[in-house]
Design a protein around this motif. Structure first.
Motif, short mmCIF file in Angstrom:
data_model
loop_
_atom_site.label_atom_id
_atom_site.label_comp_id
_atom_site.label_asym_id
_atom_site.label_seq_id
_atom_site.Cartn_x
_atom_site.Cartn_y
_atom_site.Cartn_z
N SER A 5 16.10 -0.69 -10.02
CA SER A 5 16.13 -1.07 -11.43
C SER A 5 15.02 -2.09 -11.68
O SER A 5 14.51 -2.71 -10.74
CB SER A 5 17.49 -1.65 -11.82
N GLY A 6 14.66 -2.23 -12.95
CA GLY A 6 13.64 -3.20 -13.30
C GLY A 6 12.29 -2.86 -12.70
O GLY A 6 11.91 -1.70 -12.56
N GLU A 7 11.57 -3.90 -12.29
CA GLU A 7 10.22 -3.70 -11.77
C GLU A 7 10.20 -2.96 -10.43
O GLU A 7 9.17 -2.39 -10.04
CB GLU A 7 9.52 -5.05 -11.61
N LEU A 8 11.34 -2.92 -9.73
CA LEU A 8 11.40 -2.20 -8.45
C LEU A 8 11.23 -0.69 -8.65
O LEU A 8 10.80 0.01 -7.74
CB LEU A 8 12.73 -2.48 -7.74
N ALA A 13 7.65 3.81 -7.47
CA ALA A 13 6.80 4.92 -7.93
C ALA A 13 5.36 4.74 -7.45
O ALA A 13 4.71 5.70 -7.03
CB ALA A 13 6.85 5.01 -9.46
N PHE A 14 4.85 3.51 -7.50
CA PHE A 14 3.48 3.23 -7.05
C PHE A 14 3.33 3.52 -5.55
O PHE A 14 2.34 4.11 -5.12
CB PHE A 14 3.12 1.76 -7.31
N ARG A 15 4.33 3.12 -4.75
CA ARG A 15 4.27 3.30 -3.30
C ARG A 15 4.37 4.78 -2.93
O ARG A 15 3.65 5.27 -2.05
CB ARG A 15 5.38 2.52 -2.60
N SER A 60 -2.79 6.30 -11.46
CA SER A 60 -3.96 5.42 -11.46
C SER A 60 -3.98 4.52 -10.23
O SER A 60 -5.01 4.34 -9.59
CB SER A 60 -3.95 4.57 -12.74
N VAL A 61 -2.82 3.98 -9.87
CA VAL A 61 -2.70 3.13 -8.68
C VAL A 61 -3.03 3.94 -7.43
O VAL A 61 -3.76 3.48 -6.54
CB VAL A 61 -1.29 2.52 -8.58
N GLU A 240 -0.58 -6.39 -7.09
CA GLU A 240 -1.46 -6.79 -8.20
C GLU A 240 -1.30 -5.86 -9.39
O GLU A 240 -1.21 -6.31 -10.55
CB GLU A 240 -2.93 -6.78 -7.73
N ARG A 241 -1.26 -4.55 -9.13
CA ARG A 241 -1.13 -3.58 -10.21
C ARG A 241 0.25 -3.65 -10.87
O ARG A 241 0.40 -3.35 -12.05
CB ARG A 241 -1.39 -2.16 -9.68
#
Length: 333
Positions: A5-8, A13-15, A60-61, A240-241
């Protein structure tokens, strides 16, 4: 099963998109699967603006990670290591002829990787011809019985062997004849079998490059170590992203408030301007009308913040006070 949840959610998704959460660190297949899933969701009408924003940022990441790090640059599978060795010897592999001896799972995986890499001239051989045929047909390649390998060996630049034979299926003498027929054009022999399919003495021949499963294993281990180092760099990029993405989301959340604030300001100005124009039309002095107009607009803008400061509790009053000081730069000289 993951539950975030939240920023996790964004971090996960980025990882995933960057290949950092895959069984094979840095692999690119998952990125293609993610893009395919997004297209499917879009066609089904289930991809809302928030998910679109999340996945656009994830892609993008992933692109930035692969551009700025070597997380996907090193061989971490026997198939990839085989291709890497082939490129060292032949440069481009677009025109090489490849023979797979054996039709088991390992050869199937390697053959599919070769095809995905753009290598088209592929043949298969196996003791049971039907299995060679089945594998060849999935690769749009040729096939022939194991008994013909020694006679046709000279036609191939790369030979990858992995059978279940208890004794070698390719001897030094057969390879020597093939090299002579090839006029000493190099040949790459890759032996993935245990026990070995290719006589080790063949490595003594000039223009013969013999790699065993142990040799390729060293390349894979080196690749994994290099990818692990690159993954640490990638994790820093993701952090950073993630900060940038959160900031972008926060800005979007504030847009409706900013629009309401501007609309309210425009309404105050419009109402007071109409009053001022009416006063001028009645013959009042323009200088006095402008003074009244400016005071009225100023009072209307300051009225509600002032009342909020006077009426709110101590804690809220403090935060409102700090907000006003910051918004209007009241602490500046």
């Amino acid at each position: 099963i993951y539950k975030h949840s939240g920023e996790l959610v964004a971090k996960h998704a980025f990882r995933v998109a960057s290949g950092l959460d895959s069984m094979v660190l840095g692999e690119t297949q998952i990125l293609g699967q993610l893009k395919s899933a997004v297209r499917t969701a879009e066609l089904a009408g289930t991809l809302g603006p928030k998910l679109r924003q999340l996945f656009d940022a994830s892609f993008s990441v992933a692109k930035f990670v692969r551009t700025e790090t070597d997380v996907g640059a090193h061989s971490v599978s026997l198939a990839a290591a085989s291709v890497k060795v082939g490129e060292r010897i032949f440069g481009s592999l677009s025109n090489v002829n490849v023979l797979f001896v054996g039709a088991g799972e390992m050869n199937r995986i390697c053959a599919e990787y070769f095809v995905s890499y753009g290598i088209q001239n592929i043949s298969c051989s196996n003791r049971t011809l039907s299995r060679a045929k089945d594998l060849a047909e999935t690769l749009s390649g040729d096939y022939f019985p194991l008994s013909d390998v020694a006679h046709k060996l000279e036609k191939f630049d790369i030979v990858l062997s992995c059978t279940g034979s208890p004794i070698p299926v390719l001897g030094k003498r057969a390879i020597e004849k093939a090299i002579e027929a090839r006029r000493h054009k190099p040949i790459l022999l890759i032996d993935l079998a245990v026990p070995r399919d290719i006589e080790l003495e063949a490595s003594e021949l000039e223009d013969v490059f013999l790699y065993t499963v142990d040799d390729l294993g060293e390349i894979v281990n080196d690749g994994m170590r290099n990818r692990e180092g690159a993954a640490r760099e990638a994790e820093k990029i993701i952090v950073e992203r993630l900060v940038q993405f959160k900031s972008q989301l926060d800005r979007k959340k504030r847009i409706p408030v900013i629009k309401k604030f501007r609309k309210r300001g425009e309404l105050i100005v419009q109402i007071e301007l109409e009053k001022a124009l009416s006063s001028i039309a009645k013959g009042e002095r323009p200088e006095e009308v402008v003074k009244v107009l400016s005071r009225a607009i100023s009072n209307k803008f300051m009225d509600e913040p002032s009342r909020a400061l006077n009426n709110d509790s101590t804690g809220e009053k403090l935060s409102l006070s700090e907000a006003l000081e910051r918004l209007y730069g009241l602490n500046k000289n």
